[in-house]
Motif scaffolding. Structure first.
Motif, PDB file in Angstrom:
ATOM      1  N   UNK A   1       0.837  -1.190   0.000  1.00  0.00           N
ATOM      2  CA  UNK A   1       0.000   0.000   0.000  1.00  0.00           C
ATOM      3  C   UNK A   1       0.871   1.239   0.000  1.00  0.00           C
ATOM      4  N   UNK A   2       0.256   2.391  -0.150  1.00  0.00           N
ATOM      5  CA  UNK A   2       1.015   3.642  -0.124  1.00  0.00           C
ATOM      6  C   UNK A   2       1.632   3.856   1.248  1.00  0.00           C
ATOM      7  N   UNK A   3       2.814   4.435   1.273  1.00  0.00           N
ATOM      8  CA  UNK A   3       3.478   4.670   2.546  1.00  0.00           C
ATOM      9  C   UNK A   3       4.833   5.308   2.381  1.00  0.00           C
ATOM     10  N   UNK A   4       5.634   5.164   3.424  1.00  0.00           N
ATOM     11  CA  UNK A   4       6.974   5.764   3.461  1.00  0.00           C
ATOM     12  C   UNK A   4       7.979   4.719   3.905  1.00  0.00           C
ATOM     13  N   UNK A   5       9.155   4.737   3.280  1.00  0.00           N
ATOM     14  CA  UNK A   5      10.224   3.792   3.636  1.00  0.00           C
ATOM     15  C   UNK A   5      10.843   4.243   4.953  1.00  0.00           C
ATOM     16  N   UNK A   6      10.747   3.394   5.983  1.00  0.00           N
ATOM     17  CA  UNK A   6      11.319   3.763   7.280  1.00  0.00           C
ATOM     18  C   UNK A   6      12.678   3.116   7.514  1.00  0.00           C
ATOM     19  N   UNK A   7      12.965   2.021   6.790  1.00  0.00           N
ATOM     20  CA  UNK A   7      14.291   1.406   6.959  1.00  0.00           C
ATOM     21  C   UNK A   7      14.619   0.518   5.775  1.00  0.00           C
ATOM     22  N   UNK A   8      15.915   0.484   5.468  1.00  0.00           N
ATOM     23  CA  UNK A   8      16.478  -0.444   4.486  1.00  0.00           C
ATOM     24  C   UNK A   8      17.720  -1.020   5.139  1.00  0.00           C
ATOM     25  N   UNK A   9      17.752  -2.321   5.362  1.00  0.00           N
ATOM     26  CA  UNK A   9      18.900  -2.934   6.043  1.00  0.00           C
ATOM     27  C   UNK A   9      19.340  -4.191   5.318  1.00  0.00           C
ATOM     28  N   UNK A  10      20.568  -4.610   5.579  1.00  0.00           N
ATOM     29  CA  UNK A  10      21.157  -5.714   4.815  1.00  0.00           C
ATOM     30  C   UNK A  10      21.935  -6.683   5.699  1.00  0.00           C
ATOM     31  N   UNK A  11      21.493  -6.918   6.909  1.00  0.00           N
ATOM     32  CA  UNK A  11      22.184  -7.870   7.769  1.00  0.00           C
ATOM     33  C   UNK A  11      21.198  -8.582   8.664  1.00  0.00           C
ATOM     34  N   UNK A  12      21.657  -9.667   9.287  1.00  0.00           N
ATOM     35  CA  UNK A  12      20.817 -10.388  10.226  1.00  0.00           C
ATOM     36  C   UNK A  12      20.009 -11.489   9.571  1.00  0.00           C
ATOM     37  N   UNK A  13      19.062 -12.046  10.330  1.00  0.00           N
ATOM     38  CA  UNK A  13      18.287 -13.202   9.872  1.00  0.00           C
ATOM     39  C   UNK A  13      17.415 -12.887   8.672  1.00  0.00           C
ATOM     40  N   UNK A  14      16.975 -11.656   8.548  1.00  0.00           N
ATOM     41  CA  UNK A  14      16.096 -11.296   7.431  1.00  0.00           C
ATOM     42  C   UNK A  14      16.861 -10.927   6.165  1.00  0.00           C
ATOM     43  N   UNK A  15      18.177 -10.884   6.214  1.00  0.00           N
ATOM     44  CA  UNK A  15      18.959 -10.538   5.033  1.00  0.00           C
ATOM     45  C   UNK A  15      18.675  -9.113   4.579  1.00  0.00           C
ATOM     46  N   UNK A  16      18.545  -8.937   3.277  1.00  0.00           N
ATOM     47  CA  UNK A  16      18.213  -7.623   2.730  1.00  0.00           C
ATOM     48  C   UNK A  16      16.713  -7.404   2.919  1.00  0.00           C
ATOM     49  N   UNK A  17      16.346  -6.281   3.586  1.00  0.00           N
ATOM     50  CA  UNK A  17      14.929  -6.061   3.887  1.00  0.00           C
ATOM     51  C   UNK A  17      14.566  -4.584   3.775  1.00  0.00           C
ATOM     52  N   UNK A  18      13.249  -4.367   3.542  1.00  0.00           N
ATOM     53  CA  UNK A  18      12.677  -3.027   3.485  1.00  0.00           C
ATOM     54  C   UNK A  18      11.467  -3.006   4.407  1.00  0.00           C
ATOM     55  N   UNK A  19      11.306  -1.918   5.168  1.00  0.00           N
ATOM     56  CA  UNK A  19      10.142  -1.748   6.028  1.00  0.00           C
ATOM     57  C   UNK A  19       9.441  -0.450   5.636  1.00  0.00           C
ATOM     58  N   UNK A  20       8.124  -0.544   5.422  1.00  0.00           N
ATOM     59  CA  UNK A  20       7.313   0.613   5.051  1.00  0.00           C
ATOM     60  C   UNK A  20       6.345   0.966   6.180  1.00  0.00           C
ATOM     61  N   UNK A  21       6.079   2.239   6.318  1.00  0.00           N
ATOM     62  CA  UNK A  21       5.073   2.708   7.273  1.00  0.00           C
ATOM     63  C   UNK A  21       3.825   3.129   6.500  1.00  0.00           C
ATOM     64  N   UNK A  22       2.647   2.683   6.961  1.00  0.00           N
ATOM     65  CA  UNK A  22       1.386   3.001   6.298  1.00  0.00           C
ATOM     66  C   UNK A  22       0.478   3.764   7.252  1.00  0.00           C
TER      67      UNK A  22
END
Length: 365
Positions: free
Chosen positions: A273-294
């Motif tokens: 859905x529409x939102x804003x990127x709050x984090x982009x990270x590349x380490x840990x168990x989730x590997x490369x990940x993006x988190x959006x706020x809605x």
């Protein structure tokens, strides 16, 4: 898997196949380029002669899709033509029977002429005629017989020439179709080989980013041509659902906190859905990940990616590509881990399938 072009005896196939040759030739001229370097700068700024691994994968997926569509178009056209061929074989057989009948007619006409004196010289006909009227009637019968012979011979010759031309053209058409499908099959194989190399190149770069904990620059991808009018969408367009929310397994310290979508490496991942990127990270168990706020206080996470296409603080719309799927971090194979949270951090997840359903998005198995 490539479906083989069906084969029939070329001399039994009608000439309508020739129309398909123009279709095949035109499609071949306009066929997809096998991963040519970013024509027209479709994947954003930078050196137009060099594509990033992610952009190369995206372009190869487009090329593979175009080649597959062309192959299927040719295959369907050939299958339709097979049905036409079965219908028209009867017409060709009837044409052959008509030719045989015409030849029989010629024999009967010749015998009738012989019996009526059509073969006699005119002097003999004058001597044998009982009266001028008999002579005129006999002469008219001869002329009519000669005309019938001429017409029958001409019709027979035209029919034989037409049948011969149809058979030659049909044979050429089948040969061209077979060559066309062979070229498309080879094109698909070439693209598949390049795609395989590009996929693992992309995954290798992602693994190195995770190992160092430092993300690579965002991949510049051409966004989808059509923008959705829906407020919420599934995070990937084509998928197979795998591990679900609250599942128990040896790969998770506790229960599974999201919904997994089994997709190939490099598959475009969409903002739910529409939102804003709050984090982009590349380490840990989730590997490369993006988190959006809605809006409404919810967050969505897209994990185990091979590449990202957004930066922190960026605004996104529903359906916009935010990354490409991969198998980074604690992952046993290519898939997207999609999570819905009440906070941007792990530990506040809610059932994403139910959450999407409440917003009009029903996930298929």
């Amino acid at each position: 898997m490539f479906m083989r072009l069906f084969h029939r005896r070329p001399h039994r196939v009608p000439v309508l196949l020739c129309a398909l040759l123009a279709l095949a030739a035109g499609a071949l001229v306009a066929g997809p380029a096998a991963a040519s370097p970013d024509p027209g700068g479709r994947f954003g700024p930078g050196d137009p002669g060099v594509l990033s691994a992610g952009a190369e994968v995206a372009q190869l997926y487009e090329d593979a899709s175009a080649a597959a569509q062309q192959y299927e178009t040719t295959r369907r056209a050939a299958k339709e033509q097979e049905a036409r061929a079965r219908r028209l074989e009867g017409l060709l057989a009837r044409e052959r029977r008509e030719i045989a009948a015409l030849r029989g007619d010629l024999g009967r006409i010749a015998r009738a002429q012989y019996r009526s004196g059509g073969g006699l010289p005119r002097t003999a006909q004058l001597l044998l005629a009982d009266s001028p009227e008999d002579l005129i009637r006999g002469q008219q019968a001869v002329w009519q017989a000669d005309l019938a012979v001429d017409n029958a011979v001409s019709k027979s010759r035209r029919a034989e020439a037409r049948l011969s031309a149809d058979e030659r053209k049909a044979a050429a058409a089948w040969h061209s179709l077979a060559e066309r499908n062979g070229e498309l099959a080879q094109l698909r194989r070439d693209i598949a080989a390049k795609l395989e190399r590009a996929l693992w190149k992309l995954q290798g770069e992602a693994d190195r980013s995770v190992a160092t904990g430092k993300c690579s620059k965002p991949v510049r991808l051409k966004q989808p041509k059509t923008r959705t009018t829906r407020a919420w969408v599934a995070p990937v367009k084509s998928y197979r659902l795998s591990a679900g929310f609250d599942s128990v397994g040896q790969h998770w310290a506790h229960r599974h906190t999201g919904q997994d979508f089994a997709v190939p490496i490099g598959t475009p991942v969409r903002a739910a859905g529409a939102g804003r990127v709050v984090s982009v990270s590349c380490g840990g168990a989730f590997g490369v990940e993006v988190v959006l706020e809605h809006s409404g206080g919810y967050y969505t996470q897209y994990a185990h990616l091979a590449a990202v296409t957004v930066t922190k603080g960026q605004r996104v719309r529903a359906g916009q590509w935010v990354g490409q799927s991969g198998t980074t971090g604690n992952s046993t194979g290519p898939h997207l881990h999609f999570e819905v949270r009440l906070t941007p951090k792990w530990g506040s997840a809610v059932d994403p399938t139910r959450w999407l359903k409440e917003r009009g998005v029903r996930l298929r198995p």
